[in-house]
Design a protein around this motif. Structure first.
Motif, PDB file in Angstrom:
ATOM      1  N   GLN A 230      41.184 109.685 104.453  1.00 11.57           N
ATOM      2  CA  GLN A 230      40.642 109.239 103.171  1.00 11.57           C
ATOM      3  C   GLN A 230      41.772 108.968 102.184  1.00 11.57           C
ATOM      4  O   GLN A 230      42.794 109.657 102.168  1.00 11.57           O
ATOM      5  N   ILE A 231      41.540 107.970 101.338  1.00 12.60           N
ATOM      6  CA  ILE A 231      42.540 107.583 100.338  1.00 12.60           C
ATOM      7  C   ILE A 231      41.880 107.565  98.965  1.00 12.60           C
ATOM      8  O   ILE A 231      40.773 107.033  98.795  1.00 12.60           O
ATOM      9  N   VAL A 232      42.563 108.147  97.985  1.00 10.98           N
ATOM     10  CA  VAL A 232      42.099 108.143  96.598  1.00 10.98           C
ATOM     11  C   VAL A 232      43.223 107.615  95.722  1.00 10.98           C
ATOM     12  O   VAL A 232      44.392 107.989  95.897  1.00 10.98           O
ATOM     13  N   VAL A 233      42.874 106.755  94.789  1.00 10.80           N
ATOM     14  CA  VAL A 233      43.875 106.110  93.922  1.00 10.80           C
ATOM     15  C   VAL A 233      44.232 107.025  92.754  1.00 10.80           C
ATOM     16  O   VAL A 233      43.365 107.676  92.160  1.00 10.80           O
TER      17      VAL A 233
ATOM     18  N   ALA B  84      48.259 114.058  90.979  1.00 11.67           N
ATOM     19  CA  ALA B  84      47.652 113.721  92.272  1.00 11.67           C
ATOM     20  C   ALA B  84      46.143 113.871  92.200  1.00 11.67           C
ATOM     21  O   ALA B  84      45.622 114.689  91.427  1.00 11.67           O
ATOM     22  N   PRO B  85      45.388 113.099  93.000  1.00 15.10           N
ATOM     23  CA  PRO B  85      43.934 113.254  93.036  1.00 15.10           C
ATOM     24  C   PRO B  85      43.536 114.626  93.572  1.00 15.10           C
ATOM     25  O   PRO B  85      44.317 115.302  94.240  1.00 15.10           O
ATOM     26  N   GLN B  86      42.326 115.029  93.289  1.00 14.49           N
ATOM     27  CA  GLN B  86      41.791 116.275  93.832  1.00 14.49           C
ATOM     28  C   GLN B  86      41.805 116.216  95.361  1.00 14.49           C
ATOM     29  O   GLN B  86      41.624 115.159  95.955  1.00 14.49           O
ATOM     30  N   ASN B  87      42.051 117.353  95.972  1.00 12.71           N
ATOM     31  CA  ASN B  87      42.063 117.482  97.432  1.00 12.71           C
ATOM     32  C   ASN B  87      43.204 116.698  98.074  1.00 12.71           C
ATOM     33  O   ASN B  87      43.146 116.348  99.255  1.00 12.71           O
ATOM     34  N   TYR B  88      44.269 116.404  97.307  1.00 16.13           N
ATOM     35  CA  TYR B  88      45.443 115.726  97.849  1.00 16.13           C
ATOM     36  C   TYR B  88      45.971 116.500  99.054  1.00 16.13           C
ATOM     37  O   TYR B  88      45.801 117.713  99.169  1.00 16.13           O
TER      38      TYR B  88
ATOM     39  N   GLY C 182      55.463 117.423  98.945  1.00 14.60           N
ATOM     40  CA  GLY C 182      55.236 116.067  98.458  1.00 14.60           C
ATOM     41  C   GLY C 182      53.862 115.604  98.901  1.00 14.60           C
ATOM     42  O   GLY C 182      53.162 116.281  99.676  1.00 14.60           O
ATOM     43  N   VAL C 183      53.430 114.438  98.420  1.00  5.62           N
ATOM     44  CA  VAL C 183      52.125 113.898  98.823  1.00  5.62           C
ATOM     45  C   VAL C 183      52.331 112.545  99.495  1.00  5.62           C
ATOM     46  O   VAL C 183      53.224 111.777  99.125  1.00  5.62           O
ATOM     47  N   PRO C 184      51.503 112.217 100.512  1.00  7.72           N
ATOM     48  CA  PRO C 184      51.642 110.942 101.226  1.00  7.72           C
ATOM     49  C   PRO C 184      50.972 109.806 100.456  1.00  7.72           C
ATOM     50  O   PRO C 184      49.810 109.889 100.075  1.00  7.72           O
ATOM     51  N   VAL C 185      51.739 108.734 100.265  1.00  6.64           N
ATOM     52  CA  VAL C 185      51.235 107.558  99.551  1.00  6.64           C
ATOM     53  C   VAL C 185      51.311 106.360 100.485  1.00  6.64           C
ATOM     54  O   VAL C 185      52.369 106.070 101.053  1.00  6.64           O
ATOM     55  N   LEU C 186      50.195 105.672 100.641  1.00 12.16           N
ATOM     56  CA  LEU C 186      50.148 104.465 101.463  1.00 12.16           C
ATOM     57  C   LEU C 186      50.652 103.278 100.652  1.00 12.16           C
ATOM     58  O   LEU C 186      50.119 102.967  99.584  1.00 12.16           O
ATOM     59  N   ARG C 187      51.695 102.614 101.168  1.00  8.78           N
ATOM     60  CA  ARG C 187      52.254 101.456 100.487  1.00  8.78           C
ATOM     61  C   ARG C 187      51.623 100.173 101.016  1.00  8.78           C
ATOM     62  O   ARG C 187      50.968 100.151 102.067  1.00  8.78           O
ATOM     63  N   THR C 188      51.836  99.076 100.301  1.00  4.94           N
ATOM     64  CA  THR C 188      51.201  97.802 100.659  1.00  4.94           C
ATOM     65  C   THR C 188      51.705  97.262 101.991  1.00  4.94           C
ATOM     66  O   THR C 188      51.024  96.460 102.636  1.00  4.94           O
ATOM     67  N   ASP C 189      52.899  97.689 102.418  1.00  2.58           N
ATOM     68  CA  ASP C 189      53.418  97.219 103.706  1.00  2.58           C
ATOM     69  C   ASP C 189      52.929  98.057 104.880  1.00  2.58           C
ATOM     70  O   ASP C 189      53.360  97.863 106.022  1.00  2.58           O
ATOM     71  N   GLY C 190      52.016  99.011 104.605  1.00  2.00           N
ATOM     72  CA  GLY C 190      51.447  99.832 105.668  1.00  2.00           C
ATOM     73  C   GLY C 190      52.211 101.096 105.973  1.00  2.00           C
ATOM     74  O   GLY C 190      51.779 101.887 106.819  1.00  2.00           O
TER      75      GLY C 190
ATOM     76  N   ASN D 287      56.623 111.657  90.389  1.00  2.61           N
ATOM     77  CA  ASN D 287      56.914 110.246  90.645  1.00  2.61           C
ATOM     78  C   ASN D 287      55.681 109.426  90.998  1.00  2.61           C
ATOM     79  O   ASN D 287      55.799 108.235  91.304  1.00  2.61           O
ATOM     80  N   LEU D 288      54.505 110.054  90.963  1.00  2.00           N
ATOM     81  CA  LEU D 288      53.280 109.305  91.236  1.00  2.00           C
ATOM     82  C   LEU D 288      52.973 108.331  90.108  1.00  2.00           C
ATOM     83  O   LEU D 288      53.107 108.661  88.927  1.00  2.00           O
ATOM     84  N   GLN D 289      52.562 107.117  90.488  1.00  2.00           N
ATOM     85  CA  GLN D 289      52.229 106.077  89.509  1.00  2.00           C
ATOM     86  C   GLN D 289      50.745 105.717  89.600  1.00  2.00           C
ATOM     87  O   GLN D 289      50.116 105.859  90.658  1.00  2.00           O
ATOM     88  N   VAL D 290      50.210 105.264  88.493  1.00  2.00           N
ATOM     89  CA  VAL D 290      48.819 104.822  88.473  1.00  2.00           C
ATOM     90  C   VAL D 290      48.631 103.724  89.515  1.00  2.00           C
ATOM     91  O   VAL D 290      49.467 102.822  89.640  1.00  2.00           O
ATOM     92  N   SER D 291      47.570 103.826  90.284  1.00  2.00           N
ATOM     93  CA  SER D 291      47.175 102.919  91.376  1.00  2.00           C
ATOM     94  C   SER D 291      47.819 103.266  92.710  1.00  2.00           C
ATOM     95  O   SER D 291      47.503 102.643  93.724  1.00  2.00           O
ATOM     96  N   ASP D 292      48.724 104.265  92.757  1.00  2.58           N
ATOM     97  CA  ASP D 292      49.232 104.730  94.048  1.00  2.58           C
ATOM     98  C   ASP D 292      48.071 105.232  94.907  1.00  2.58           C
ATOM     99  O   ASP D 292      47.164 105.910  94.412  1.00  2.58           O
ATOM    100  N   GLN D 293      48.116 104.908  96.209  1.00  2.00           N
ATOM    101  CA  GLN D 293      47.055 105.305  97.131  1.00  2.00           C
ATOM    102  C   GLN D 293      47.463 106.592  97.859  1.00  2.00           C
ATOM    103  O   GLN D 293      48.289 106.556  98.777  1.00  2.00           O
TER     104      GLN D 293
END
Length: 361
Positions: free
Chosen positions: A25-28, A35-39, A65-73, A82-88
């Motif tokens: 699951q991914i939360v923005v 970080a989102p809840q349940n990160y 740290g937390v795993p963030v899915l980038r646009t390149d997969g 370092n988390l930014q708004v709209s990070d997945q």
């Protein structure tokens, strides 16, 4: 026999529960630095995430740290700050694959069917025999000098003794260090020894305390601040030995992280703790071997930033972490803080460094 890296055994994702596991699951991120809840918080181990039906390994890791899915997969490990708004951000707290998240701790581990379940002295203590550890470390460092990235984490005790200071300087000059992480005290007392022959006012060879020698480290800091840089200080004072000298001469990065207890400090000491962490992380993320000597807090900091693996030249290889201290409590503290893949040696760092120098240089 030449040193050989152990092979990495990939998980078999054709087996259950991996085949039928859902995508992770991914939360923005909605608020910068939160970080989102349940990160999902990462460990030092390889971690796989199921995305679009495929299991993807995070290219690196960092504890907490937390795993963030980038646009390149790709999956990037990001600190909260370092988390930014709209990070997945990938969310989920299980680690066995059922939520599309799998923490894999056995990739390099061999299972010996002949070993006993019970054995005396299976822990690491002052009673442990370390001859095998030394021999393995000699082989490892000879391999890593040309094929890896050796990072040293140093406390000031490494420069309090004449022989250990000379030993580590020789190891740096011979290519057995690719980066050094330390604080103001280590560099200060190393340069103090070069200029005055003392460390914290005590002669590094005969342990005598000359009159007013307790001023030496302050005088050294003052001279360095007047010079404006350690390189200029070394040239101005004709310093030709020591850890700082060898690092600068051989272009080995020397990252000095500031502390609230620092005096001075020396010009290159980084006073911002997060900037210092970022600079340290540049090297821990490249590390293939991490050697921590007599500095509990710096060891825990560096150890927690260092994963148990690294992807290098298309293959996955282990990262070797060593922690050396005279106190059992200190070496066990790193394991208590989550860096489980660490080899500990309970000994003084002076003997340790001289052993390394005598067998490598």
């Amino acid at each position: 026999m030449a040193f050989q890296l152990p092979s990495y055994k990939h998980p078999d994702f054709e087996q259950e529960p991996f085949r039928s596991a859902p995508n992770a699951q991914i939360v923005v991120v909605e608020k910068e630095g939160v970080a989102p809840q349940n990160y999902h918080g990462l460990s030092i181990y390889p971690e796989y995430f199921k995305l679009n039906g495929e299991w993807i390994l995070a290219s690196e890791s960092r504890m907490d740290g937390v795993p963030v899915l980038r646009t390149d997969g790709t999956i990037q490990v990001v600190e909260f700050r370092n988390l930014q708004v709209s990070d997945q951000v990938i969310v989920g707290r299980t680690e066995d694959g059922h939520e599309g998240i799998y923490v894999y701790a056995n990739g390099f581990r061999s299972h010996d069917p002949n070993s006993d379940l019970f054995a005396f002295r299976s822990g690491r203590s002052r009673e442990t025999a370390y001859s095998k550890d030394y021999n393995e470390l000699y082989e490892l460092l000879n391999y890593e000098r040309d094929n890896g990235y050796i990072v040293w984490v140093l406390g000031p005790a490494v420069v309090f003794d004449y022989d250990s200071r000379q030993a580590l300087s020789a190891l740096i000059s011979e290519g057995y260090a690719h980066a050094i992480l330390a604080g103001n005290a280590m560099a200060t007392h190393d340069l103090e020894a070069a200029l005055f022959g003392t460390a914290l006012g005590q002669n590094t060879y005969n342990q005598q305390s000359p009159p007013n020698a307790h001023y030496h480290h302050l005088d050294l800091i003052n001279k360095a601040r007047e010079a404006g840089s350690l390189k200029t200080l070394i040239e101005k004072e004709s310093i030709q030995d020591g850890i700082v000298y060898s690092s600068i001469k051989n272009k080995v990065p020397l990252i000095l992280a500031g502390s609230i207890r620092d005096d001075g400090p020396l010009p290159p000491v980084i006073p911002d703790v997060y900037q210092a962490q970022d600079e340290m992380r540049k090297h821990t993320r490249k590390a293939t071997t991490l050697i921590c000597l007599a500095t509990q807090l710096h060891t825990i900091a560096a150890g927690n930033m260092t994963p148990s693996y690294i992807q290098k030249n298309g293959t996955i290889r282990p990262v070797y972490i060593y922690c050396i201290d005279i106190a059992e409590f200190a070496v066990n503290k790193l394991r208590d803080r989550g860096s489980l893949e660490v080899t500990t040696l309970v000994t003084n760092v002076q003997d340790f460094l001289v052993h390394l120098k005598n067998n490598l240089v």
